[in-house]
Design an enzyme around this catalytic site. Sequence first.
Site, PDB file in Angstrom:
ATOM      1  N   GLU A 160       0.854  -1.184   0.000  1.00  0.00           N
ATOM      2  CA  GLU A 160       0.000   0.000   0.000  1.00  0.00           C
ATOM      3  C   GLU A 160       0.893   1.238   0.000  1.00  0.00           C
ATOM      4  O   GLU A 160       1.792   1.372   0.829  1.00  0.00           O
ATOM      5  CB  GLU A 160      -0.918  -0.022   1.242  1.00  0.00           C
ATOM      6  CG  GLU A 160      -1.861   1.162   1.293  1.00  0.00           C
ATOM      7  CD  GLU A 160      -3.104   0.914   2.148  1.00  0.00           C
ATOM      8  OE1 GLU A 160      -3.380  -0.246   2.517  1.00  0.00           O
ATOM      9  OE2 GLU A 160      -3.809   1.904   2.432  1.00  0.00           O
ATOM     10  N   ASN A 203      -3.117  -1.653   7.824  1.00  0.00           N
ATOM     11  CA  ASN A 203      -4.427  -2.179   7.424  1.00  0.00           C
ATOM     12  C   ASN A 203      -4.232  -3.693   7.389  1.00  0.00           C
ATOM     13  O   ASN A 203      -4.022  -4.292   6.344  1.00  0.00           O
ATOM     14  CB  ASN A 203      -4.840  -1.647   6.050  1.00  0.00           C
ATOM     15  CG  ASN A 203      -5.183  -0.165   6.112  1.00  0.00           C
ATOM     16  OD1 ASN A 203      -5.608   0.341   7.145  1.00  0.00           O
ATOM     17  ND2 ASN A 203      -4.986   0.535   5.013  1.00  0.00           N
ATOM     18  N   LYS A 280      -3.576  -0.027  14.075  1.00  0.00           N
ATOM     19  CA  LYS A 280      -4.432   1.030  13.516  1.00  0.00           C
ATOM     20  C   LYS A 280      -5.857   0.624  13.867  1.00  0.00           C
ATOM     21  O   LYS A 280      -6.365  -0.375  13.360  1.00  0.00           O
ATOM     22  CB  LYS A 280      -4.242   1.099  12.004  1.00  0.00           C
ATOM     23  CG  LYS A 280      -5.205   2.043  11.282  1.00  0.00           C
ATOM     24  CD  LYS A 280      -4.897   2.109   9.780  1.00  0.00           C
ATOM     25  CE  LYS A 280      -5.867   2.995   9.028  1.00  0.00           C
ATOM     26  NZ  LYS A 280      -5.537   3.098   7.576  1.00  0.00           N
ATOM     27  N   GLU A 284     -10.356   4.644   9.265  1.00  0.00           N
ATOM     28  CA  GLU A 284     -10.532   4.254   7.862  1.00  0.00           C
ATOM     29  C   GLU A 284     -11.049   2.815   7.747  1.00  0.00           C
ATOM     30  O   GLU A 284     -10.528   2.003   6.981  1.00  0.00           O
ATOM     31  CB  GLU A 284      -9.227   4.436   7.088  1.00  0.00           C
ATOM     32  CG  GLU A 284      -8.754   5.887   7.115  1.00  0.00           C
ATOM     33  CD  GLU A 284      -7.528   6.186   6.267  1.00  0.00           C
ATOM     34  OE1 GLU A 284      -6.678   5.297   6.107  1.00  0.00           O
ATOM     35  OE2 GLU A 284      -7.440   7.327   5.779  1.00  0.00           O
ATOM     36  N   ARG A 329     -11.395  17.725  10.338  1.00  0.00           N
ATOM     37  CA  ARG A 329     -10.609  16.488  10.459  1.00  0.00           C
ATOM     38  C   ARG A 329      -9.302  16.735  11.204  1.00  0.00           C
ATOM     39  O   ARG A 329      -8.834  15.864  11.956  1.00  0.00           O
ATOM     40  CB  ARG A 329     -10.330  15.923   9.054  1.00  0.00           C
ATOM     41  CG  ARG A 329      -9.368  14.759   9.075  1.00  0.00           C
ATOM     42  CD  ARG A 329      -9.183  14.149   7.712  1.00  0.00           C
ATOM     43  NE  ARG A 329      -8.032  13.256   7.700  1.00  0.00           N
ATOM     44  CZ  ARG A 329      -7.553  12.683   6.617  1.00  0.00           C
ATOM     45  NH1 ARG A 329      -8.128  12.875   5.439  1.00  0.00           N
ATOM     46  NH2 ARG A 329      -6.499  11.891   6.684  1.00  0.00           N
ATOM     47  N   LYS A 353       1.167  10.914  13.568  1.00  0.00           N
ATOM     48  CA  LYS A 353       1.767  11.385  12.310  1.00  0.00           C
ATOM     49  C   LYS A 353       2.348  12.786  12.505  1.00  0.00           C
ATOM     50  O   LYS A 353       1.901  13.529  13.386  1.00  0.00           O
ATOM     51  CB  LYS A 353       0.727  11.401  11.193  1.00  0.00           C
ATOM     52  CG  LYS A 353       0.353  10.004  10.711  1.00  0.00           C
ATOM     53  CD  LYS A 353      -0.498  10.045   9.443  1.00  0.00           C
ATOM     54  CE  LYS A 353      -0.861   8.614   9.021  1.00  0.00           C
ATOM     55  NZ  LYS A 353      -1.640   8.560   7.771  1.00  0.00           N
ATOM     56  N   ASP A 358      -2.412  14.182   6.870  1.00  0.00           N
ATOM     57  CA  ASP A 358      -1.930  12.909   6.329  1.00  0.00           C
ATOM     58  C   ASP A 358      -0.709  13.074   5.425  1.00  0.00           C
ATOM     59  O   ASP A 358      -0.852  12.955   4.207  1.00  0.00           O
ATOM     60  CB  ASP A 358      -3.071  12.231   5.551  1.00  0.00           C
ATOM     61  CG  ASP A 358      -2.743  10.794   5.180  1.00  0.00           C
ATOM     62  OD1 ASP A 358      -1.796  10.243   5.769  1.00  0.00           O
ATOM     63  OD2 ASP A 358      -3.427  10.238   4.308  1.00  0.00           O
ATOM     64  N   GLU A 380       5.474   9.628  13.542  1.00  0.00           N
ATOM     65  CA  GLU A 380       5.437   8.800  12.330  1.00  0.00           C
ATOM     66  C   GLU A 380       5.583   9.694  11.105  1.00  0.00           C
ATOM     67  O   GLU A 380       4.795  10.616  10.899  1.00  0.00           O
ATOM     68  CB  GLU A 380       4.105   8.034  12.277  1.00  0.00           C
ATOM     69  CG  GLU A 380       3.934   7.195  11.019  1.00  0.00           C
ATOM     70  CD  GLU A 380       2.600   6.414  10.998  1.00  0.00           C
ATOM     71  OE1 GLU A 380       2.147   5.936  12.050  1.00  0.00           O
ATOM     72  OE2 GLU A 380       2.025   6.303   9.900  1.00  0.00           O
ATOM     73  N   GLU A 386       3.681   9.212  -0.968  1.00  0.00           N
ATOM     74  CA  GLU A 386       2.298   9.124  -1.452  1.00  0.00           C
ATOM     75  C   GLU A 386       1.804  10.445  -2.022  1.00  0.00           C
ATOM     76  O   GLU A 386       1.059  10.465  -3.003  1.00  0.00           O
ATOM     77  CB  GLU A 386       1.414   8.683  -0.268  1.00  0.00           C
ATOM     78  CG  GLU A 386      -0.056   8.594  -0.585  1.00  0.00           C
ATOM     79  CD  GLU A 386      -0.879   8.132   0.634  1.00  0.00           C
ATOM     80  OE1 GLU A 386      -0.281   7.768   1.665  1.00  0.00           O
ATOM     81  OE2 GLU A 386      -2.113   8.145   0.534  1.00  0.00           O
ATOM     82  N   TRP A 532     -12.802  13.439   2.466  1.00  0.00           N
ATOM     83  CA  TRP A 532     -11.989  12.813   1.421  1.00  0.00           C
ATOM     84  C   TRP A 532     -11.893  13.721   0.193  1.00  0.00           C
ATOM     85  O   TRP A 532     -11.165  13.425  -0.750  1.00  0.00           O
ATOM     86  CB  TRP A 532     -12.602  11.451   1.029  1.00  0.00           C
ATOM     87  CG  TRP A 532     -12.295  10.367   2.012  1.00  0.00           C
ATOM     88  CD1 TRP A 532     -11.425  10.447   3.057  1.00  0.00           C
ATOM     89  CD2 TRP A 532     -12.836   9.036   2.054  1.00  0.00           C
ATOM     90  NE1 TRP A 532     -11.393   9.266   3.756  1.00  0.00           N
ATOM     91  CE2 TRP A 532     -12.250   8.380   3.164  1.00  0.00           C
ATOM     92  CE3 TRP A 532     -13.754   8.342   1.277  1.00  0.00           C
ATOM     93  CZ2 TRP A 532     -12.547   7.057   3.506  1.00  0.00           C
ATOM     94  CZ3 TRP A 532     -14.050   7.025   1.619  1.00  0.00           C
ATOM     95  CH2 TRP A 532     -13.457   6.394   2.717  1.00  0.00           C
TER      96      TRP A 532
END
Length: 690
Positions: A160, A203, A280, A284, A329, A353, A358, A380, A386, A532
Site C-alpha cells: 500500500e 491495514n 491502527k 478508515e 478532520r 503522524k 496525512d 510517524e 504518497e 476525502w
Amino acid sequence: MRKSALFATLWLALASGPACADGGYRLWLRYGATTVPANAVVVQGSSPMLAAAAAELRRGLPVGAGPVLLANAADPRVAALRLPVAGLGDEGYLVRSVTLDGRAVTLVTAKDDRGILYGSFALLRHLDSGGSAAMIDLSSTPTIKLRVLNHWDNLDGRVERGYAGQSIWDWWNLPDDRDPRYFDYARANASIGINGTVLNNVNAKAESLTPRYIAKAAALADMFRPYGIKVYLSARFSAPVELGGLTTANPKDPKVAAWWRAKADEIYREIPDFGGFLVKANSEGQPGPRDYGASHADGANMLAAAVRPHGGIVMWRAFVYADTDPNDRAKQAYDEFKPLDGQFADNVIVQVKNGAIDFQPREPFHPLFGAMPRTPLAIEFQITKEYLGFASHLAYLAPLFSETLDADTRGRGKQVTVAQVVGAHQLSAMAGVANIGSARDWSGTTFNQANWYAFGRLAWDPTLKPETIAREWAAQTFGADPRIVDPVVQMMMKSREAVVDYTGPLGLAHLMATGHHYGPGPWVSELKRPEWNPVYYHRADRGGIGFDRTRTGSNAVAQYSPAIAKLYADPRTTPEAELLWFHHLPWTYRMPSGATLWDAMVAHYDRGVATVGELRREWDALRPLVDDERWTKTAAMLATQEREAIWWRDASLAYWMSLNQLPLPAGARAPAHDLAWYKAQSFPDAPGNP
Ligand code: GCV
C-alpha cells in the site's frame, strides 16, 4: 606521504568517478571490490552481532586500512586507555585512533555489542564520505530508543502506497527461502541505526497472526537479529473473532484478553525478542475498541498486558478521524487522544503522524505533540512519497522531517521542540513508512534511497542538519568528489520545496486526485465522506481560498499552546508557508511582499516548475561523473517530474481561475489545456493503491 594521507587519497580515488554499475542495489554501502585481510579487523569477544560488525568492516574498509579493534569498553586494555566512555548510553559508540601495545589502532568501543555494530558502520561512513583515516574521533548515542520502519506490505505481495515494485517479503516462500536480499536489508538498516521493523501493513489481515505467518516472521527475525533489528507485527484488532472464533473483540471481555495473551505467548515462543504490536484501530474502516464503546486506552492496554511478560510494547496509532464527526478532520485525533493522557500502560507508545491530516508535502506539526505530557508519543513520518510524486519525483524529505522535529511546541521563549517531546520518555520512538520494495534499487530511484537514509539518521539524532545528511549520503552514494557531492546536495536541498510549490503552496493541502492520490484533483467534491474531497480542504470560491482554523472557523489553532495559537490566529503572524492551512483569505489579500495572494500563488507554482527545470540541467551536467545506469534512470525520473510539475501547475491554475475569474499576472503562461481536459485525466492503474 604519511600512511594516513596516502590511505585517504587512495580511498578518494577509488570512491570517486563513475562507480561500477549495480543498478543502485548496493545503496549507500558501495564499498570497493577488494576486501582487507581478515586480520585487519580484530574482535575481542564473540557474538553474532560482533561477527556481523567485523564482517562489514572487512567488506567495507579501504585497502590498506587497519588494524581496527572491536572491543567492549569494559575490556581491561580499553579501560586502561581512560577514554570518555562514561557518557555513552545504550547503543552508543566511541571510535578513536589510539595506540595499543605500541601500535596505532582504530578502536571501536561501546558498552554493548549494538554500540560496536553502530560504531563500525560509523567508521565506514566516516571513511566513505571522505573523512580522514588519521586522528579519528567519533562518538554518538541515539536519543530515540526505537527507530522503526513501518512496512505497509500486504500478504499478497502488494505494498500500500509502495512505488518500488512488490513487497520485498516473499511471504509465499518464507520461511524456507532466506533470500540474501533480507541480509542486505538488515545491513542497510543497521548502517543508519534502524533497530526495528514492522513487517506488515497497518491495514492488517488477521492471517499475519496465524502459526504459518508467525513462522515466516520468525525466519526474518533470525536473519535480522545479528544486525540489532527487532521484528514487530501490525495486529488486526478483531483477530480474536476472525481467528479465535470468539463472538467479540471487546477489550473488556476477559476471554478476549486471554486470547491475546495466548497469542503473544505463541509468538514469543517462535520469536523470543519480538518487539510487539502496531495497531491502527477505528480508523478508515479498521476495527477497534470504539466498536464496543471502549476507549483507545482500553484497547491498547489490553494488548500491552499480553506482551508485557515478554518485554514487548504496543505502538498505538493516533491517526483517527470519522465521517460521523462533523468537526474539522485536523482536530479529531487531538479531541480523541488528549483526554486519554496518562491512561495508557507504560509499555504503550501512541504513534502520531507528523501533521494532523496525512503526510502532505507540508503540514504544521501535529497539535498532540506537547499536549500529552504523561504519554510517550512516537512520531510517524512517511518515507514513501504518497503525496510527493510517488517514486518518480525528486523530493528529498529530510527538510520536511526536520521542519517538524525542530518545531517549537510551546511558543516564543520556552522552546520545547517536537523532537524533545518525542525523546522525553524512557520509551521513545520514531517510525517511518518504508519506501522499500522489490525494485533492483530498493526504492524506485537512487534519490529515493536518500529518504530512507535520512529517516534513519534523523531517528538516531534528530538534531542532524538535512544538508549534513545529504552530504554524507551523496558522498557514499556517488563518491566523495566535491564535483558531484556539491551539486547533488544543492539539488536535494531545494527539491522538496519545489514539490510544495507546484502541488500546493502557501499552506494548501490534500489537493490530489482520488484513490491513488496521483496528480492534481483540487476540483474533486463528489466523494462519499466530506473529508476525502479536496474542496473540503481548500474551501476556495469566488471570494477567496483557505481553511479558516481560527476562532471564526474550526478553531483548530486552540489545540496548540497559547503562544503558538496566538501566532496562528492572525494571518500576519502565521508563517507564510502555512497561511492557507489556518486562514481563509480573499484572493486580493496583500502579502508582506505587496503582491496579492493570487499573484503570490501563481509565482509559487511557477517557481516550482522552474526549480524542476534547474534540477534537470544540474543532473545533465553530472553525466560524466555517474555510471550510466543510475544517471539514465534519474534523468528519466526528472523528465517525468518536469512534465508532471507543469501538469500540477496548469491544472491547479485552470481550476482556481474558474473560481476566482482573475487574470494571470503579467508574464505568467496560460495553462496548456482547459479545465475540462485536466478533469478528464484518469489513472485507475496508478501504483500503490491499496
Ligand atoms: C495504510 C492514508 C493512506 C492510506 C493509509 C493511511 C494510514 O490515508 O492513504 O493508504 O493506510 O493513511 O496511515 O493508515
